[in-house]
Design a protein around this motif. Sequence first.
Motif, PDB file in Angstrom:
ATOM      1  N   LEU A   1       1.072   9.637 -17.413  1.00 32.33           N
ATOM      2  CA  LEU A   1       0.960   8.293 -17.975  1.00 32.33           C
ATOM      3  C   LEU A   1       0.258   7.415 -16.952  1.00 32.33           C
ATOM      4  CD1 LEU A   1       1.817   6.494 -20.368  1.00 32.33           C
ATOM      5  CD2 LEU A   1       3.836   5.888 -19.049  1.00 32.33           C
TER       6      LEU A   1
ATOM      7  N   TYR B   1      -0.481   0.420 -24.798  1.00 31.44           N
ATOM      8  CA  TYR B   1      -0.470   1.846 -25.135  1.00 31.44           C
ATOM      9  C   TYR B   1      -0.255   2.024 -26.636  1.00 31.44           C
ATOM     10  CZ  TYR B   1       0.596   2.620 -20.156  1.00 31.44           C
ATOM     11  OH  TYR B   1       0.568   2.636 -18.783  1.00 31.44           O
TER      12      TYR B   1
ATOM     13  N   PHE C   1       0.989   5.231 -28.791  1.00 33.86           N
ATOM     14  CA  PHE C   1       1.449   6.613 -28.760  1.00 33.86           C
ATOM     15  C   PHE C   1       1.409   7.160 -30.178  1.00 33.86           C
ATOM     16  CE2 PHE C   1       3.675   4.489 -25.219  1.00 33.86           C
ATOM     17  CZ  PHE C   1       3.213   5.269 -24.174  1.00 33.86           C
TER      18      PHE C   1
ATOM     19  N   ALA D   1       2.541  10.601 -32.305  1.00 35.89           N
ATOM     20  CA  ALA D   1       3.234  11.892 -32.240  1.00 35.89           C
ATOM     21  C   ALA D   1       3.214  12.532 -33.614  1.00 35.89           C
ATOM     22  CB  ALA D   1       4.680  11.685 -31.792  1.00 35.89           C
TER      23      ALA D   1
ATOM     24  N   LEU E   1       6.239  12.644 -25.474  1.00 36.61           N
ATOM     25  CA  LEU E   1       6.016  11.204 -25.337  1.00 36.61           C
ATOM     26  C   LEU E   1       7.272  10.410 -25.011  1.00 36.61           C
ATOM     27  CD1 LEU E   1       3.667  10.763 -28.443  1.00 36.61           C
ATOM     28  CD2 LEU E   1       2.989  11.032 -26.061  1.00 36.61           C
TER      29      LEU E   1
ATOM     30  N   MET F   1       7.687   8.844 -21.726  1.00 35.41           N
ATOM     31  CA  MET F   1       6.736   7.772 -21.427  1.00 35.41           C
ATOM     32  C   MET F   1       7.310   6.423 -21.851  1.00 35.41           C
ATOM     33  SD  MET F   1       3.091   9.526 -22.274  1.00 35.41           S
ATOM     34  CE  MET F   1       2.543  10.922 -21.303  1.00 35.41           C
TER      35      MET F   1
ATOM     36  N   TRP G   1       3.440  -1.769 -26.166  1.00 30.75           N
ATOM     37  CA  TRP G   1       3.171  -0.420 -26.650  1.00 30.75           C
ATOM     38  C   TRP G   1       3.727  -0.261 -28.059  1.00 30.75           C
ATOM     39  CZ3 TRP G   1       7.213   2.771 -28.136  1.00 30.75           C
ATOM     40  CH2 TRP G   1       8.478   2.500 -27.602  1.00 30.75           C
TER      41      TRP G   1
ATOM     42  N   LEU H   1       4.416   3.010 -31.223  1.00 30.18           N
ATOM     43  CA  LEU H   1       4.428   4.447 -31.512  1.00 30.18           C
ATOM     44  C   LEU H   1       4.206   4.663 -33.001  1.00 30.18           C
ATOM     45  CD1 LEU H   1       5.248   7.509 -31.073  1.00 30.18           C
ATOM     46  CD2 LEU H   1       7.610   6.761 -31.462  1.00 30.18           C
TER      47      LEU H   1
ATOM     48  N   TYR I   1      -2.150   7.896 -26.324  1.00 30.57           N
ATOM     49  CA  TYR I   1      -1.501   9.124 -25.864  1.00 30.57           C
ATOM     50  C   TYR I   1      -0.986   9.841 -27.093  1.00 30.57           C
ATOM     51  CZ  TYR I   1      -1.739   7.773 -20.996  1.00 30.57           C
ATOM     52  OH  TYR I   1      -2.213   7.447 -19.755  1.00 30.57           O
ATOM     53  N   ALA I   2      -1.407  11.094 -27.286  1.00 28.78           N
ATOM     54  CA  ALA I   2      -1.036  11.776 -28.523  1.00 28.78           C
ATOM     55  C   ALA I   2      -0.658  13.216 -28.261  1.00 28.78           C
ATOM     56  CB  ALA I   2      -2.200  11.714 -29.511  1.00 28.78           C
TER      57      ALA I   2
END
Length: 505
Positions: A299, A305, A307, A309, A317, A320, A330, A332, A382-383
Amino acid sequence: MNDPHFWWYVSRASAIVAWSLLTATVLWGVLLSTRVLRAADNPAWLKDLHRYLSGTAIVMTLVHVGSLLLDPYLRAQAGFGVIEAFVPFASEFKPLPLALGIVALYLMAGIGLSSLAMHRIPLRVWKGLHYLSYVVVALVAFHAAFAGSDTGTWWYIMVSTALIVATTLAVVVRQIVGSVAAQRQRAAARARQMPQRSERSRMIVAERVPLAEGVVGLRLVPEVGGLVPVWTPGSHLTLHLANGLERQYSLCGDPADRRSFDIAVHLSERSAGGSRYIHESLRAGEVVEIGPPHNRFELEPATDYLFIAGGIGITALTSMFASLPASRHWSLVYLGRSRRTMPFVDLLESRYPGRVRVHATDERGGRYPAAAEAALSRAQVYACGPAGLLDELTAAVPSERLHLERFVPADRTAGIVAQPVHVRMPGLGSFRVPADRSILEVLEDAGAPVTGSCRKGICGTCELRVLDGMPLHLDSVTADTEKDAAGVMYPCVSRALSPQLSLDV
Ligand code: FES
């Protein structure tokens, strides 16, 4: 403002605050680089605090310079202007102490800029510039001791002594812990030359809980008691199973909590024996051997961010989110077939309200436009998830904003006909790798101190340094540009563009 001493007060106050912040920045930097408080600290907020402190120190230094320029007494009596404030030795008033302060200011600016450009410059350059922070603190101490008009006062002596002692302690701690860390690294490097068994440690399965349909959670604690080794968000563990197989699993939860390693294992429909063994045979109370945590999905510091998933990809993740400060921006996107199959889904929604968007196909139908959303956002993405999702993200998001972890390797062999390669390894000799064998296999047969784990180009265990030649990267460990910048390759799947490769561990 009518007080003729107003700007003098501002310059003194801002100088002391800037010096204190600079000292605190160095202390926090030492905590970050040495992790001496690793049982209690958290790398993400240490990093944030270090950045806030250094940014504020630069701002307060500029306030100090600005207030000196606005001071009517200095202007009239010492002819102090812009040139004198920014050009070393231009001032006739205390030229050496002022020059030291000006050089310190430029160094601070250089260090700050190098941190902003950290991802665009070689790590070695950034580190070298960062070590100049100690020089800055020393210059500031001399500047403060000889340039100020209040240096003889008792409060000034007390404050400056405290700041100098704190910085000296930080340097000493850095030296001691730094050399201990270097010794450990050398020991680890030596250990890599030995059979991999020496790196393994035995853990007890302290808990085994169902997390979702087809997903079991394991809590592993050291058989000998104590804390688990330090790990960072995005790390994975290698489990050496009793049936002879090795499997990598992402570490879940908060890296600051070192009482256990938590992993989640999805029973793969195409299991070759790893996840099936864990689901059907590994019980609470049993011992399992693990390798040390490794991280190839780090990270990186960012302001925002996103994320993403897909299913079990959430496991890479969760650590993170857990390590990010509450104030960090961030969100998700969590995709899955059904909530029943999505581990941690309720926990994440209740723990991070407003940040988590769940798209379960059996509830909402259709496909969530994750790639389009990631392409439009300005966040670092980020994935982790199925190959199709990651391939779409790769096509839509610029590589400098995209960070992927694959648990299924990308198919990179289309249109490539494997060619024989000549590989040279210092101290071991030269070998011909036929087209139907991997470089890793041939090196292992030759007794090279390299081992593989996944042998599919996803775990990164077999990493080798490229001394000469051009590798043909066929792995899915990191982006090719990152590997080329680091000068490494993964010989379990990768081959060569040049007729010969020179490799080293
Ligand atoms: S063995 Fe996993 S990347 Fe090579």
